[in-house]
Structure formats: C-alpha cells, structure tokens
Scaffold this active site. Structure first.
Site, PDB file in Angstrom:
ATOM      1  N   LYS A 211       0.842  -1.193   0.000  1.00 37.60           N
ATOM      2  CA  LYS A 211       0.000   0.000   0.000  1.00 37.60           C
ATOM      3  C   LYS A 211       0.877   1.243   0.000  1.00 37.60           C
ATOM      4  O   LYS A 211       2.083   1.171   0.256  1.00 37.60           O
ATOM      5  CB  LYS A 211      -0.929   0.004   1.209  1.00 37.60           C
ATOM      6  CG  LYS A 211      -0.222   0.057   2.556  1.00 37.60           C
ATOM      7  CD  LYS A 211      -1.213   0.010   3.697  1.00 37.60           C
ATOM      8  CE  LYS A 211      -0.480   0.063   5.047  1.00 37.60           C
ATOM      9  NZ  LYS A 211      -1.429   0.073   6.182  1.00 37.60           N
TER      10      LYS A 211
ATOM     11  N   TYR B   7      12.566  31.104   3.215  1.00 43.12           N
ATOM     12  CA  TYR B   7      11.326  31.792   3.575  1.00 43.12           C
ATOM     13  C   TYR B   7      11.381  32.321   5.012  1.00 43.12           C
ATOM     14  O   TYR B   7      11.795  31.624   5.939  1.00 43.12           O
ATOM     15  CB  TYR B   7      10.135  30.849   3.445  1.00 43.12           C
ATOM     16  CG  TYR B   7       9.659  30.647   2.032  1.00 43.12           C
ATOM     17  CD1 TYR B   7       9.179  31.709   1.278  1.00 43.12           C
ATOM     18  CD2 TYR B   7       9.676  29.387   1.457  1.00 43.12           C
ATOM     19  CE1 TYR B   7       8.741  31.524  -0.025  1.00 43.12           C
ATOM     20  CE2 TYR B   7       9.233  29.182   0.160  1.00 43.12           C
ATOM     21  CZ  TYR B   7       8.767  30.262  -0.584  1.00 43.12           C
ATOM     22  OH  TYR B   7       8.323  30.069  -1.875  1.00 43.12           O
TER      23      TYR B   7
END
Length: 394
Positions: free
Chosen positions: A40, A267
């Site tokens: 998965k 940032y």
C-alpha cells in the site's frame, strides 16, 4: 553505483534484492506460514509494481493494498496473484473491485449488502475478507458480531468468505503484551467463525513485529501480513534490526554561492548566516521526502561530510551549508539517507534528526522523484547489483 540520467534532479535507488532477502528472512522465521506482501501507499514509496513483483518472486503468495486504485494499478501491470484491499472501501469502488476480482475487506452488514448487490448485477461470486477489531480500535467488526457477519456471507450465493483477519496495534519488534491479548481474542473469533461456516482459506493477523517475535504464537493463523520488513523500514526495537533497507535517496547540488555574514536564508529568514558562508541549493523539498522540520538539526551528506540544512525547507528547494567541505561543485551527488560506497546514513537516523518517522519519510517521497530499480544478476561482479529500470513517477 552510476545510475542517474542527466535529467534526474532527485532520485531513489531501490534494491529489489534487499526486498527479496527480507521476504525470505520472514519465511525462514515462520516457515509454516504464507506471506502477504503489503504494498500500500505505493509500496511505502518504493514503487508498488516492481516491489510486488519482487516479493512474489521471493515466495509471497498475495499482496495487500490500501484502496481500489492501488489494486487496479497492479492488475493492469500484470500482477496475477491475489490482491486484497486491506482497509474500508467506499461505494464508488465496488464495481471495479468485483469486476477485477480484487478481494475486499468488509466490516459491516451494509458493505455486505452493497457488495452482494454489485456481484449479483455482474453475475459473479466476489471474495471477501472479514476484519475483526481485537484491539486496534479503528476498522473492523466487534468480536461478538463476527460470527453473525461470517454466516451471512457464507449464506450468500454471490459472496465467498475467503479470509478472516485482524490488525495488531503493536509495532515494537521486542514487545508483545498487546499482541498477546489480541491473539487470545482473535483465536476465539476464529473458532467461533469456523463453527458457523467451516474452514476459511486465509486467516491473517500478524504484522512484522508479531511475525518476527516468536513469543507471539501463530498457530491460529496461516498467513503473515508483512509491510515494513519488506523495505527494511525500521520499527521500534532494542535489538539489532534484522531487515535490510531497500531505498537510498539522493539529490545533487544545482547552485552554489558565497554570502556574507548576516544573510537571511529561505522563507521568512528563519536562519541568518553568522559569518561568511558557502551555500549550496538542492532541487528537493517537502514534496520529495524532506519534511519542513528538517531545518532543525537536519543535514545531508556531500562528499562524505555532513552539510547542515540552513533555513526553511520549501516545496522544491533546500539550502545547505558546505563552507567546511572542500571541492564542492555544482553536480555533486548528495545523500539524504541510505548507503553509497563512500557514505552511509540510515533512514532511522535521518528520520530522527528531522523529527519524523521512517514510514512518513519514504511515504512522503513525491512522484517527481525518479525511482531506479536494481537486482543482482548471474555473472555480475558488482555488489551494488544491475540496473533494471527506472520509473518516471512513484
């Protein structure tokens, strides 16, 4: 190993031999059991189709996935082994599940009703697995209701009860108290369901931790449901970890510059250089497996030396300090985790340094990161293996 094409910015090298050796280690530990390979989340970020193929070739008999899209990807790639969707499905998935003979996990009467209706409409008999909640507290029918639902499936002309399973809550390879309690609950459920409907072809419960810990009895089940061990993703353990990591994650330097003291980096200027600094920019960010928390104590390996992350990790780029690493240049390979002939940084150590978990790191590697697959071939003298293929996306 020389692996990347010139157009690859960031790439993951997947050792399929390691996957196969990990499958065999589990098989040797519990030789009386079959193995369901859990692929998965795109095989925990490693690539579902190549990993499923490798695991099946190593002896797994079945694969488990998270939803119908993951299952259909395997079907369309030619995976012929049984495929089970381990979690809950939504209404819109049912038609495809029945059409492609994808085994479905059920938890409730309403899922039985809808699947039975869909299978009847398609003129098919659809195979289902009943999941029992023995202590995870998430999905699954309560133990006292399991017999009733199993009997209902067994009575349906359009459904077949192929499997019975539960989900162990403990992932620690050394601890088993909660698993032992769940074993006793599930053992009673298995007996009750068998009394009601007869033998069940597949009974599965044990995750990597339970499968590896021989203090957890396994006589009540015939199938091991193994995920993390396939990839060598370390779970909690106080002992040497017995499974090999399958992934090495690399990038490269794409830009460098010298900046003066007092330069804000990234940032919001969360890092300011205390002195003249040589910065290197890497073409990867939090879409590529590097969590934003990496700015606090994280580093990568450049020319065999640690290069601290400076400033905020953005979506596409990360900046590191290479002032102390002589000879750095644009194009140099960068190791985030894994092993090269010169360096090694384990996934566990990397995850700990960046404040994340090994599972979250590999599952968070986005589809623009190239996957390169390797397997040793007869006659090859390279310990690193032979390049097989690349995947443009996860």
């Amino acid at each position: 190993m020389s692996t990347r094409r010139s157009d690859m910015r960031t790439w993951a090298e997947i050792d399929l031999d390691a996957v196969q050796r990990n499958v065999r280690r589990i098989a040797e530990r519990r030789p009386e059991h079959r193995i369901m390979a859990v692929v998965k989340a795109d095989a925990y970020g490693h690539g579902a189709v190549p990993v499923a193929s490798a695991a099946l070739a190593a002896g797994a008999f079945m694969v488990g996935v998270g939803d119908s899209r993951e299952a259909i990807e395997l079907v369309e790639a030619g995976i012929a082994a049984p495929i089970l969707v381990l979690g809950a499905i939504v209404d819109g998935e049912m038609a495809a599940m029945v059409r492609h003979d994808i085994r479905t996990t059920i938890h409730s009467n309403d899922r039985i009703t809808l699947l039975e209706r869909e299978a009847a409409a398609q003129g098919r008999v659809h195979r289902v697995h009943l999941k029992v909640d023995t202590g995870m507290g998430r999905l699954g029918v309560m133990p006292e209701k399991a017999r009733e639902l199993a009997a209902r499936v067994a009575a349906s002309p359009h459904l077949e009860l192929e499997g019975l399973g539960t989900h162990f809550a403990n992932s620690h390879l050394d601890h088993c108290e909660t698993s032992l309690r769940q074993v006793e609950v599930f053992r009673r459920v298995v007996e009750e369901v068998r009394e009601a409907v007869g033998e069940i072809p597949i009974i599965h419960a044990m995750n990597t931790a339970a499968a590896w810990n021989l203090d957890v009895a396994a006589d009540f089940t015939d199938t091991l449901r193994v995920g993390a061990a396939l990839y060598g993703i370390p779970g909690p353990t106080d002992r040497p970890y017995p499974f090999e990591p399958a992934m090495t994650l690399k990038s490269q330097i794409i830009f460098m510059k010298d900046v003066p003291a007092g330069t804000a980096v990234g940032y919001n200027g969360t890092y300011v250089t205390p002195e003249r600094t040589r910065l290197a920019t890497l073409p990867l960010g939090y879409n590529d497996g590097l969590p934003p928390s990496s700015r606090d104590g994280g580093f990568v390996i450049v020319r065999g030396a640690p290069a601290p992350i400076r400033g905020a990790v953005s979506m596409d780029y990360t900046t590191v300090d290479v002032t102390h690493i002589p000879g750095c240049r644009v194009g140099d390979e960068v190791l985030l985790f894994g092993r090269t002939p010169e360096s090694c940084l384990s996934l566990a150590d990397f995850a700990a340094r960046v404040g994340s978990s090994p599972y979250a790191i590999t599952c968070g590697i986005g589809k623009r990161v190239h996957r390169l697959y390797f397997r040793q071939q007869p006659g090859s003298e390279s310990d690193a293996g032979v390049f097989l293929e690349s995947s443009e996306s996860a």
